[in-house]
Write a protein that holds these residues in place. Sequence first.
Motif, short mmCIF file in Angstrom:
data_model
loop_
_atom_site.label_atom_id
_atom_site.label_comp_id
_atom_site.label_asym_id
_atom_site.label_seq_id
_atom_site.Cartn_x
_atom_site.Cartn_y
_atom_site.Cartn_z
N LEU A 143 0.79 -1.17 0.05
CA LEU A 143 -0.09 0.12 0.07
C LEU A 143 0.91 1.24 0.14
O LEU A 143 0.69 2.32 -0.77
CB LEU A 143 -0.92 -0.03 1.35
CG LEU A 143 -1.97 1.10 1.20
CD1 LEU A 143 -2.51 1.35 0.11
CD2 LEU A 143 -2.69 1.13 2.48
N LEU B 192 -6.60 -4.62 -1.92
CA LEU B 192 -5.46 -4.35 -2.71
C LEU B 192 -4.76 -5.34 -3.51
O LEU B 192 -4.90 -6.60 -2.98
CB LEU B 192 -4.30 -3.88 -1.43
CG LEU B 192 -3.04 -3.71 -2.06
CD1 LEU B 192 -2.78 -2.57 -2.69
CD2 LEU B 192 -1.98 -3.70 -0.73
N PHE C 66 -5.25 -0.20 -5.44
CA PHE C 66 -6.12 0.04 -4.40
C PHE C 66 -7.78 0.27 -4.75
O PHE C 66 -7.70 1.62 -5.37
CB PHE C 66 -5.80 0.80 -3.38
CG PHE C 66 -6.18 0.79 -2.20
CD1 PHE C 66 -6.11 -0.27 -1.05
CD2 PHE C 66 -7.34 1.73 -1.74
CE1 PHE C 66 -6.75 -0.49 0.11
CE2 PHE C 66 -8.21 1.75 -0.69
CZ PHE C 66 -7.94 0.59 0.40
#
Length: 349
Positions: free
Chosen positions: A181, A225, A239
Amino acid sequence: MRIVPFEALTGEELDAWHRLRAANPQLDSPYFHPGFAAAVHRSGRSVEVVLGRDEQSEIRALLPTHRNGGLLRPAGWPGADFQGPVLTPSTVFPPLKLLAGGARGFAFDHLLHSYPDFAPWVESTLPSPYVDTSGGLDGYLGRASRSGKDNMGQARRRAAKAEREYGTLRFAADVVDDEALRRVVELKRAQYAETGVRDFFAEPDRLALLSGLLHGRGADFGGVLSTVHAGRHLIAAHFGLRAGSVLHWWFPVYDPAFAALSPGWILLRELIAASARLGITRIDFGRGDDEYKRRAKTGETWVCQGVVTRSAIRRALRRSRNRLIDTARSSALGPGLRRAVRTIRGINR
């Protein structure tokens, strides 16, 4: 109508939110799920909810908003790719009633086209492409345009090339990985800087929002994700938001070092191929004229931009601004006017 802080919503009001959304198939996007407004509120951006009741005190409409002085905006702005009140298709919603308690306007830029009560305040309408993934990759290829099919074929060949040159290709459809992320945000910010687009992640609450969505997932809503590695290299990732069978394509990225492989297409192909297993029947791309969206889409919905206001002066200023933007876009100078367009957009926001 009355406005209440999100944290003050009662169980009855949250139940009504779920019930009204479920009764309107056009509101199946994750942005209309109360989980999105809740995540935005937890990230540090205060969300207030407009509650509309009928004469019998039954809840008929809910609209999560942010307040910026005298201006209301949809909750999650500027990252909310679908906007509008949560209500049944037959419910009348009087937009001017939003202008109470000091609110002088309600500005929207991704309002679903299916709200006839907002028509007098709509300034422009644009397509928001989507991909019907029913039946997985085979189902998609049966519906895709020739361009979409060609790009999927190229993605398959480039995936094989990536594997030969860098190592085993690994696709993860849904992972909870803070490092991945972080890389998504890093690559997206670099893309913003390269293209001159306003950096969505310049505000710290946006980072908190994505992290909260990734780690606070529920059974019917949450962040998703997805990653593609070639050997040890993360070549593409995405995402997004999911609610039920709908996935919203929110922050796709790829490593520019691997641009020759078109890693974004590799990622999209893998995600479509996995959609049946994941229970996903539609991927919403969101508004935008990106070439890959035009090539990959199987359909589109329409979203509107405008502002609800009683001020004739404000509406005139916005119309002038929009004409300047349209002129800049259609100019033969093309890309050279992008910076001018961004400046104009800042006028009378």
